[in-house]
Design a protein around this motif. Structure first.
Motif, mmCIF file in Angstrom:
data_model
loop_
_atom_site.group_PDB
_atom_site.id
_atom_site.type_symbol
_atom_site.label_atom_id
_atom_site.label_comp_id
_atom_site.label_asym_id
_atom_site.label_seq_id
_atom_site.Cartn_x
_atom_site.Cartn_y
_atom_site.Cartn_z
ATOM 1 N N LEU A 32 -0.984 11.657 16.900
ATOM 2 C CA LEU A 32 -0.466 11.896 18.158
ATOM 3 C C LEU A 32 0.748 11.850 18.377
ATOM 4 C CD1 LEU A 32 -2.972 8.917 20.055
ATOM 5 C CD2 LEU A 32 -3.192 11.479 19.965
ATOM 6 N N VAL B 60 -1.808 9.909 26.809
ATOM 7 C CA VAL B 60 -2.247 11.085 26.054
ATOM 8 C C VAL B 60 -3.649 11.238 26.799
ATOM 9 C CG1 VAL B 60 -3.155 11.654 23.929
ATOM 10 C CG2 VAL B 60 -0.879 11.184 24.106
ATOM 11 N N ALA B 61 -4.459 10.122 26.618
ATOM 12 C CA ALA B 61 -5.900 10.180 27.133
ATOM 13 C C ALA B 61 -5.994 10.789 28.668
ATOM 14 C CB ALA B 61 -6.708 8.918 26.980
ATOM 15 N N LYS C 216 -3.696 12.716 30.267
ATOM 16 C CA LYS C 216 -3.521 14.179 30.110
ATOM 17 C C LYS C 216 -4.494 15.143 29.426
ATOM 18 C CE LYS C 216 -0.018 17.292 28.237
ATOM 19 N NZ LYS C 216 1.196 17.422 27.438
ATOM 20 N N ALA C 217 -5.273 14.465 28.521
ATOM 21 C CA ALA C 217 -6.404 15.361 28.032
ATOM 22 C C ALA C 217 -7.531 15.485 29.203
ATOM 23 C CB ALA C 217 -6.685 14.649 27.036
ATOM 24 N N LYS C 218 -7.585 14.318 29.827
ATOM 25 C CA LYS C 218 -8.871 14.168 31.033
ATOM 26 C C LYS C 218 -8.301 15.387 32.197
ATOM 27 C CE LYS C 218 -9.980 9.524 30.820
ATOM 28 N NZ LYS C 218 -9.934 8.103 31.665
ATOM 29 N N SER D 257 -6.615 18.053 31.378
ATOM 30 C CA SER D 257 -6.566 19.616 31.106
ATOM 31 C C SER D 257 -7.724 20.131 31.635
ATOM 32 C CB SER D 257 -6.464 19.262 29.547
ATOM 33 O OG SER D 257 -6.468 20.777 29.112
ATOM 34 N N CYS E 81 -9.095 22.335 30.340
ATOM 35 C CA CYS E 81 -10.181 22.771 29.221
ATOM 36 C C CYS E 81 -10.635 21.449 28.801
ATOM 37 C CB CYS E 81 -9.499 23.478 28.023
ATOM 38 S SG CYS E 81 -9.113 25.427 28.635
ATOM 39 N N ALA E 82 -10.425 20.312 29.078
ATOM 40 C CA ALA E 82 -10.963 19.008 28.590
ATOM 41 C C ALA E 82 -12.597 19.297 28.545
ATOM 42 C CB ALA E 82 -10.507 17.836 29.442
ATOM 43 N N SER F 242 -14.167 18.514 31.781
ATOM 44 C CA SER F 242 -13.688 19.082 33.003
ATOM 45 C C SER F 242 -14.900 20.053 33.678
ATOM 46 C CB SER F 242 -12.565 20.061 32.605
ATOM 47 O OG SER F 242 -12.328 20.826 33.674
#
Length: 170
Positions: A8, A151-152, A154-156, A158, A160-161, A164
């Motif tokens: 990360l 980071v988690a 931000k991924a949620k 996104s 394209c997560a 999502s």
């Protein structure tokens, strides 16, 4: 205990730095820190490798390899900035005696011989006007559990997560 995934991290690794420098070994290597370039006569005075184990402030165990490159920011003997190939040769010579992990996090220690050593992380080198420029930013302290949470999150968010429901990636 499981070790924290250091992938990360945004730190450049030693191997990546050497791969980039190999593309133009004759190019001068110029480090920038505190808003200015290192002096042309700078020296690589020490290269250290370390294996670290720690508990962060959330009591999470982590382990990582880190390489410290010490730069002495002086101007001496009318020298020009060190070529990238010479820097790489110094690292290779060190690796003949000290195990240097190519995937290790890279930290630069810089001093002009008067001010105390300061720790810096390196940005990816860029070839500009025939020279490699590497920006060194002060290495800040951080809260690793908070960083992992960010980071988690931000991924949620996104588009394209995996979780999502957005159709932007359909």
């Amino acid at each position: 205990m499981n070790a924290i995934d250091k992938s990360l991290s945004t730190d450049i690794t030693l191997g990546h730095l050497l791969d980039i420098l190999a593309t133009a070994p004759d190019a001068p290597l110029i480090f920038h820190y505190d808003g200015r370039p290192v002096k042309a006569g700078y020296h690589v005075t020490e290269v250290k490798a370390g294996q670290f184990s720690a508990l962060d402030c959330g009591a999470n165990f982590e382990a990582w390899s880190e390489i410290f490159v010490q730069l002495w920011d002086i101007d001496e003997d009318g020298r020009t900035h060190m070529p990238a190939g010479k820097f790489s040769a110094i690292i290779r010579k060190v690796s003949d005696h000290v195990q240097l992990e190519p995937s290790a996090k890279l930290t630069f220690e810089v001093s002009d011989g008067e001010r105390p050593l300061a720790l810096y992380c390196a940005a990816y080198p860029r070839l500009q006007d025939g020279s490699f420029l590497v920006t060194l930013d002060a290495r800040p302290s951080t809260c690793k559990p908070r960083d992992r949470w960010l980071v988690a999150e931000k991924a949620k968010s996104s588009c394209c997560a995996l979780s999502s429901s957005s159709s932007c990636c359909s």
